[in-house]
Design an enzyme around this catalytic site. Structure first.
Site, short mmCIF file in Angstrom:
data_model
loop_
_atom_site.label_atom_id
_atom_site.label_comp_id
_atom_site.label_asym_id
_atom_site.label_seq_id
_atom_site.Cartn_x
_atom_site.Cartn_y
_atom_site.Cartn_z
N ALA A 110 29.51 123.94 19.74
CA ALA A 110 29.11 124.79 20.86
C ALA A 110 28.44 126.06 20.34
CB ALA A 110 30.33 125.16 21.70
N GLU B 126 32.36 115.37 18.32
CA GLU B 126 32.98 114.72 19.47
C GLU B 126 31.98 113.81 20.19
OE1 GLU B 126 36.58 117.29 21.19
OE2 GLU B 126 34.67 118.38 21.27
N GLY C 126 31.98 120.04 18.87
CA GLY C 126 31.48 119.21 19.96
C GLY C 126 30.44 118.21 19.54
N GLU D 174 37.71 123.53 14.78
CA GLU D 174 38.23 124.43 15.81
C GLU D 174 39.44 125.24 15.35
OE1 GLU D 174 35.85 121.36 18.04
OE2 GLU D 174 37.18 121.38 16.30
#
Length: 255
Positions: A67, A115, A112, A135
């Site tokens: 992100a 992911e 992300g 994270e």
């Protein structure tokens, strides 16, 4: 089809769609506008019957470096919830698609970005690719299904290692651990990914659709007998379809 975007590019050729993240100066870090464009591009590809296989990739040195933290860190509670909800929609739109999605990871796939790759059916990596879920360094956990999909694809102990340390892992290690399907040398990466996708696109679309659905079903909390029953229904329906009839007859004619 909408063909002009600010943060992504979408092309279709030979029954293969390519969705490219296009913020190379930011290592394709995902902000809200980019996320909305990605969701739109994925939906367009999923609804296009001429597309049998989809590739998702990044321009420049990264697949996606997670992100956009500058935007992410300044969100209100309402904006944060909306961002998370849209992310979940994005990952599901890949995972639940009836056609296969291939993540072509050239460079960094972090947070992300990783992911998104985990949501795909297969991951192809360049020799310099690095992936991970960092994270923990921000006192956070992955919020887009990364913990659960990683465990499904790699097993509990390896997943805990990746999650707890938050390190970046090279492609060859992730290949050995079973996350990466193939590794290609840098200067041949794009060509090899397209060859892989075009070869897959030549397989029966109806059979591949059912194979993806049944593979995903294996992860669901459904009785094993029910899963076998679904497999039986699928093979029966395909057997009486035109694609199978033609393929079987072609095979017979060759023998």
């Amino acid at each position: 089809m909408k063909t002009t975007y600010k943060n992504i590019k979408v092309t279709i050729h030979n029954n293969v769609a390519v969705l490219s993240f296009n913020r190379p100066e930011q290592l394709n870090a995902m902000n809200r506008d980019m996320m909305n464009e990605i969701i739109d591009g994925i939906n367009i590809i999923n609804e296009d019957d001429s597309v049998f296989v989809a590739i998702i990739r990044g321009e420049g040195r990264a697949f996606m470096a997670g992100a956009d933290i500058k935007e992410y860190g300044g969100q209100t509670p309402e904006q944060f919830k909306s961002f998370q909800d849209c992310g979940i929609q994005l990952y599901k739109s890949i995972e639940k698609a009836t056609k296969p999605w291939i993540a072509a990871v050239n460079g960094f796939a972090l947070g992300g970005g990783f992911e998104i790759a985990l949501s795909c059916d297969m991951i192809l990596a360049s020799e310099n690719a690095k992936m991970g879920l960092p994270e923990v360094f921000l006192s956070l956990v992955p919020g887009g299904g990364g913990t659960q999909r990683l465990i499904q694809k790699i097993g509990l102990n390896r997943a805990k290692e990746m999650l707890f340390f938050g390190n970046q892992y090279e492609a060859d290690k992730l290949y050995k651990w079973g996350i990466v399907n193939e590794i290609y040398i840098q200067n041949e990466f794009d060509d090899e990914v397209m060859k892989f996708a075009e070869k897959l696109a030549r397989r029966s679309p109806s059979a591949v659709k059912e194979l993806k659905r049944l593979a995903q079903l294996s992860l669901e909390p459904v009785a094993f007998e029910k899963k076998l029953a679904e497999e039986g229904v699928a093979v029966t329906n395909l057997f009486y379809g035109e694609e199978a009839k033609e393929a079987i007859q072609k095979f017979i004619d060759k023998t």
